[in-house]
Design a protein around this motif. Structure first.
Motif, short mmCIF file in Angstrom:
data_model
loop_
_atom_site.label_atom_id
_atom_site.label_comp_id
_atom_site.label_asym_id
_atom_site.label_seq_id
_atom_site.Cartn_x
_atom_site.Cartn_y
_atom_site.Cartn_z
N ILE A 1 -9.63 -3.60 3.76
CA ILE A 1 -8.88 -2.98 2.67
C ILE A 1 -8.38 -4.10 1.76
N ARG B 1 -7.48 -0.27 -4.99
CA ARG B 1 -7.94 -0.71 -3.67
C ARG B 1 -9.45 -0.55 -3.58
N ARG C 1 -12.22 -0.53 -0.42
CA ARG C 1 -12.26 -0.49 1.04
C ARG C 1 -13.71 -0.30 1.49
N HIS D 1 0.81 -1.22 0.00
CA HIS D 1 0.00 0.00 0.00
C HIS D 1 0.85 1.27 0.00
N THR E 1 -5.62 -8.75 1.80
CA THR E 1 -6.55 -8.04 2.66
C THR E 1 -5.92 -7.61 3.98
N GLU F 1 -12.71 -1.78 9.20
CA GLU F 1 -12.42 -1.50 7.80
C GLU F 1 -11.76 -2.71 7.16
N TRP G 1 -15.90 0.53 5.20
CA TRP G 1 -15.92 0.82 6.63
C TRP G 1 -17.30 0.43 7.15
N TRP H 1 -2.64 7.38 -3.00
CA TRP H 1 -3.89 6.81 -3.49
C TRP H 1 -4.93 7.92 -3.62
N TYR I 1 -14.93 8.48 -1.56
CA TYR I 1 -15.60 7.93 -0.39
C TYR I 1 -17.10 8.18 -0.56
#
Length: 148
Positions: free
Chosen positions: A115, A124, A126, A14, A96, A113, A128, A18, A22
């Motif tokens: 990822i 990615r 993701r 990672h 993950t 979360e 939450w 990025w 959201y």
């Protein structure tokens, strides 16, 4: 001495910048908020924090927010203890990372979360899961790609 680069290879993938979106939804799927993001994941050498993340958010109306998340490392766990959050992240499999944290100012609220990083390391996904008093009340859906 533990080495984050050797013991958390998925997390290391990672490293870098990025960008993405959201989307916050309630439990019925209704969109509550949507905004752009730019995250930087770093593994600084010779630092008391072997991990450092900077989250930058921007809304369509011009509002912006930025947060720093220095992390420590112990036994295949990335640990966060800032003035805002306390939590830990760990690798679940070869693509993950799971993160669980709570907000210090809101002890009744916590977040899980997931990822997921692509095999090419450029995308990615993701999610939450927001919990209040151990009950889910909203989710954040995040889609990102590596800034090149």
């Amino acid at each position: 001495m533990s080495n984050i680069r050797e013991e958390m290879p998925v997390l290391i993938r990672h490293e870098g910048d990025w960008v993405g979106t959201y989307t916050l939804v309630d439990t019925a799927g209704k969109i509550l908020d949507k905004y752009e993001s730019h995250l930087t994941c770093q593994f600084p050498e010779n630092s008391p924090h072997p991990y450092h993340q900077i989250n930058r958010y921007k809304w369509a109306d011009g509002k912006t927010e930025e947060y720093d998340f220095p992390g420590t490392y112990s036994d295949k766990n990335l640990l966060f203890d800032t003035n805002r959050i306390q939590g830990r992240a760990w690798e679940a499999d070869d693509s993950t990372v799971i993160l669980h944290f709570s907000y210090k100012g809101m002890p009744e609220m916590s977040l899980y979360e997931m990822i997921l990083i692509s095999p090419c390391n450029n995308y990615r996904a993701r999610t939450w899961h927001w919990l209040k008093n151990h009950q889910i009340f909203q989710r954040t859906l995040i889609q990102e790609e590596r800034l090149r």
